[in-house]
Design an enzyme around this catalytic site. Structure first.
Site, mmCIF file in Angstrom:
data_model
loop_
_atom_site.group_PDB
_atom_site.id
_atom_site.type_symbol
_atom_site.label_atom_id
_atom_site.label_comp_id
_atom_site.label_asym_id
_atom_site.label_seq_id
_atom_site.Cartn_x
_atom_site.Cartn_y
_atom_site.Cartn_z
ATOM 1 N N ASP A 73 0.842 -1.068 -0.085
ATOM 2 C CA ASP A 73 -0.023 0.186 -0.054
ATOM 3 C C ASP A 73 0.902 1.319 0.036
ATOM 4 O O ASP A 73 1.244 1.615 0.914
ATOM 5 C CB ASP A 73 -0.920 -0.031 1.127
ATOM 6 C CG ASP A 73 -2.066 -0.989 1.221
ATOM 7 O OD1 ASP A 73 -2.852 -1.018 0.502
ATOM 8 O OD2 ASP A 73 -1.832 -2.069 1.881
ATOM 9 N N ARG B 256 4.318 2.416 3.198
ATOM 10 C CA ARG B 256 5.194 1.391 3.770
ATOM 11 C C ARG B 256 6.660 1.556 3.707
ATOM 12 O O ARG B 256 7.215 1.374 4.761
ATOM 13 C CB ARG B 256 4.660 0.101 3.092
ATOM 14 C CG ARG B 256 3.013 -0.242 3.157
ATOM 15 C CD ARG B 256 2.270 -0.220 4.681
ATOM 16 N NE ARG B 256 0.876 -0.425 4.677
ATOM 17 C CZ ARG B 256 0.043 0.260 5.096
ATOM 18 N NH1 ARG B 256 0.415 1.499 5.681
ATOM 19 N NH2 ARG B 256 -1.331 -0.120 4.912
ATOM 20 N N ARG C 85 -7.085 10.268 1.583
ATOM 21 C CA ARG C 85 -6.702 9.298 0.745
ATOM 22 C C ARG C 85 -7.514 9.575 -0.706
ATOM 23 O O ARG C 85 -7.351 8.769 -1.456
ATOM 24 C CB ARG C 85 -7.000 7.853 1.220
ATOM 25 C CG ARG C 85 -6.314 7.670 2.590
ATOM 26 C CD ARG C 85 -6.765 6.646 3.121
ATOM 27 N NE ARG C 85 -6.344 5.213 2.426
ATOM 28 C CZ ARG C 85 -6.860 4.042 2.697
ATOM 29 N NH1 ARG C 85 -7.721 3.830 3.607
ATOM 30 N NH2 ARG C 85 -6.423 3.031 1.898
ATOM 31 N N LYS D 46 -9.000 1.095 -5.801
ATOM 32 C CA LYS D 46 -9.641 0.579 -4.605
ATOM 33 C C LYS D 46 -10.538 1.796 -4.170
ATOM 34 O O LYS D 46 -10.169 2.853 -4.317
ATOM 35 C CB LYS D 46 -8.578 -0.040 -3.774
ATOM 36 C CG LYS D 46 -7.701 0.895 -2.944
ATOM 37 C CD LYS D 46 -6.749 0.315 -2.221
ATOM 38 C CE LYS D 46 -6.012 1.242 -1.700
ATOM 39 N NZ LYS D 46 -4.696 0.749 -0.650
ATOM 40 N N HIS D 47 -11.668 1.297 -3.422
ATOM 41 C CA HIS D 47 -12.175 -0.032 -2.996
ATOM 42 C C HIS D 47 -13.367 -0.055 -3.833
ATOM 43 O O HIS D 47 -14.502 0.624 -3.453
ATOM 44 C CB HIS D 47 -12.469 0.004 -1.541
ATOM 45 C CG HIS D 47 -10.969 0.240 -0.983
ATOM 46 N ND1 HIS D 47 -10.863 1.516 -0.611
ATOM 47 C CD2 HIS D 47 -10.119 -0.555 -0.248
ATOM 48 C CE1 HIS D 47 -9.512 1.542 -0.007
ATOM 49 N NE2 HIS D 47 -9.304 0.210 0.261
ATOM 50 N N HIS E 129 -12.875 -2.684 8.689
ATOM 51 C CA HIS E 129 -11.845 -3.277 9.533
ATOM 52 C C HIS E 129 -12.628 -3.720 10.762
ATOM 53 O O HIS E 129 -12.048 -4.815 11.394
ATOM 54 C CB HIS E 129 -10.758 -2.327 9.964
ATOM 55 C CG HIS E 129 -9.770 -1.992 9.125
ATOM 56 N ND1 HIS E 129 -10.119 -0.821 8.051
ATOM 57 C CD2 HIS E 129 -8.672 -2.507 8.406
ATOM 58 C CE1 HIS E 129 -8.823 -0.686 7.154
ATOM 59 N NE2 HIS E 129 -8.194 -1.846 7.314
ATOM 60 N N ASP F 82 -9.901 -6.729 -0.825
ATOM 61 C CA ASP F 82 -9.534 -6.527 0.424
ATOM 62 C C ASP F 82 -8.933 -7.495 1.558
ATOM 63 O O ASP F 82 -9.376 -8.770 1.305
ATOM 64 C CB ASP F 82 -10.315 -5.267 1.106
ATOM 65 C CG ASP F 82 -9.517 -3.951 1.686
ATOM 66 O OD1 ASP F 82 -8.405 -4.427 2.109
ATOM 67 O OD2 ASP F 82 -10.175 -3.141 1.943
#
Length: 452
Positions: A63, A71, A133, A163-164, A176, A246
């Site tokens: 990501d 990351r 984002r 995404k998503h 999540h 995901d």
């Protein structure tokens, strides 16, 4: 096909995460189609390059969105602003250049699959998952920048993943933690949520990631498990590439369909690559593989569907086999500077005293290890004694979502908003919106303050 022959096809559809700075033996010997790297797998570029070299032939995903979600640069913050800053500038050539620069840095360390761009819209500023984002709230703006990002990233041989699907911005809940449900009607989804994904497909995006969200106008199943939703992507949007889920251990799926059941149902619905994220033990990954094999043997998952999925993973890996390194960090600095929005008086009377009001981090971004420096204040804490308010800089993030931040901002100070710029403090002397909290965003703000 024998059960033993099904195992390689099942493994080829799995993208597990793992602990450590080297790829463990269980990852290298199982024949997985790819892996997903996280900040815990990153020490420095040399180490990442050595890690990825041991995974030759696989799709190595990460990501790397720029801005708040990074990351490779989690320790110091991203050298590139994220989507909201790029949308604020609204220069598609610059977005394409930034995406190519991000892709070039991934290529330099052997990462060939970027789980970006986010193609979701900001529908409700209260959404904690999308926010900075996203490129913005206008479908046309988001569409043109999604297209540019895909083109830039893939120009250096790194596969992009929009995404998503069909749009996480339609919900304020966090998948999540729970299974969100969206009540927007079909016409609204077609007008607002789907255009950026259609633009990604038109731009030749290699992969699309599904959302763990139930869109009641389309199906009662969450998109990841819905043949109707994935069928819409295939038929109406004309997408022939890789459909990736995901992370299946997210509670939206694991707490409803179960990890193994969700994996089988996602494949049956039309997904090709199953992201198993960050928190699964090797035994759990192997159990998912076994469940897929058993589902084929028992007639619950057509063998042809599994083979088709494995084939799409292999085709994507072949396309991304030779990413091309490049370095252009000036693109990030330029974009971050151009994105700044400044109102009022931002001159300082002396050495700045920076106070950062830091809210709890989202799961997607993680806790940032960088900032503008100075004093950190969390919810429930009080500001330190402040004198000479003309040199005080208060850093907030998504202050529109956090009443405690709004209540703590003193009058007469300079306020730097690093999240969505939805609230401007009425008594602030100066206000700077950075449209993100990546290192590049913060450095641009610091430069501006230094100039006065």
């Amino acid at each position: 096909m024998s059960q033993r022959g099904l195992e390689p096809a099942a493994a080829a559809c799995l993208f597990p995460g793992f602990d450590g700075l080297t790829a463990p033996e269980w990852v290298r010997r199982r024949g997985y189609g790819g892996v997903v790297l996280f900040a815990r797998n990153v020490r420095d570029p040399e180490q990442v390059a050595e890690l990825t070299s041991s995974l030759a032939g696989l799709l190595v995903a990460v990501d790397e969105e720029g801005g708040d979600v990074t990351r490779l640069e989690a320790a110091d913050g991203s050298s590139f602003p994220g989507n909201l800053a790029l949308g604020a500038v609204d220069d598609v050539a610059l977005t394409r250049r930034v995406a190519a620069a991000i892709g070039g840095e991934l290529a330099a360390v052997g990462v060939n699959f970027d789980l970006a761009p986010v193609a979701d819209l900001i529908v409700d500023p209260a959404n904690p998952i999308v926010g900075v984002r996203s490129f913005g709230s206008d479908p046309a703006l988001v569409s043109r920048h999604v297209s540019a990002f895909v083109e830039g990233l893939q120009s250096v041989g790194v596969a992009a993943c929009a995404k998503h699907f069909p749009g996480h911005g339609e919900s304020v809940a966090d998948s999540h933690l729970e299974l969100p449900s969206v009540e927007a009607d079909r016409e609204m989804l077609y007008a607002r949520a789907l255009p950026p994904f259609a633009a990604a497909v038109e731009a030749g995006v290699r992969a699309v990631m599904t959302a763990h969200i139930r869109f009641t106008a389309l199906d009662d199943e969450p998109a990841t498990l819905s043949a109707k939703v994935i069928g819409l992507l295939r038929s109406e949007l004309g997408f022939g590439g890789l459909v990736m889920t995901d992370a299946l251990e997210m509670r939206a799926i694991a707490a409803t369909a179960g990890l193994e059941g969700g994996a089988v149902r996602a494949l049956a619905a039309g997904a090709d690559a199953l992201c198993l994220g960050a928190d699964l033990a090797p035994e759990q990954v192997e159990a998912v593989e076994a469940a897929i094999v058993a589902a084929v043997r028992e007639g619950r998952l057509p063998e042809e569907r599994l083979l088709e999925a494995a084939s799409r993973v292999a085709e994507t890996a072949e396309w991304a086999a030779s990413p091309r390194p490049r370095r252009d960090r000036e693109a990030g600095a330029e974009a971050a500077r151009r994105a700044l929005r400044v109102e009022g008086d931002t001159s300082l009377s002396g050495e700045p005293l920076v106070v950062e009001l830091r809210p709890e981090a989202t799961i997607a971004a993680g806790e940032a290890k960088h900032g503008l420096g100075g004093i950190e204040v969390r919810e429930g804490e009080q500001l330190p004694p402040l004198d000479e308010l003309r040199r005080v800089v208060i850093v907030v993030r998504d202050a529109h979502r956090h009443a405690w931040q709004r209540e703590l901002v003193p009058a007469g100070t300079i306020v730097v908003e690093t999240g969505l710029p939805e609230w401007r403090p009425p008594a602030a002397r100066g206000w700077i919106a950075t449209y993100g909290a990546g290192r590049a965003n913060l450095e641009a703000a610091a430069e501006l303050l230094a100039r006065g």
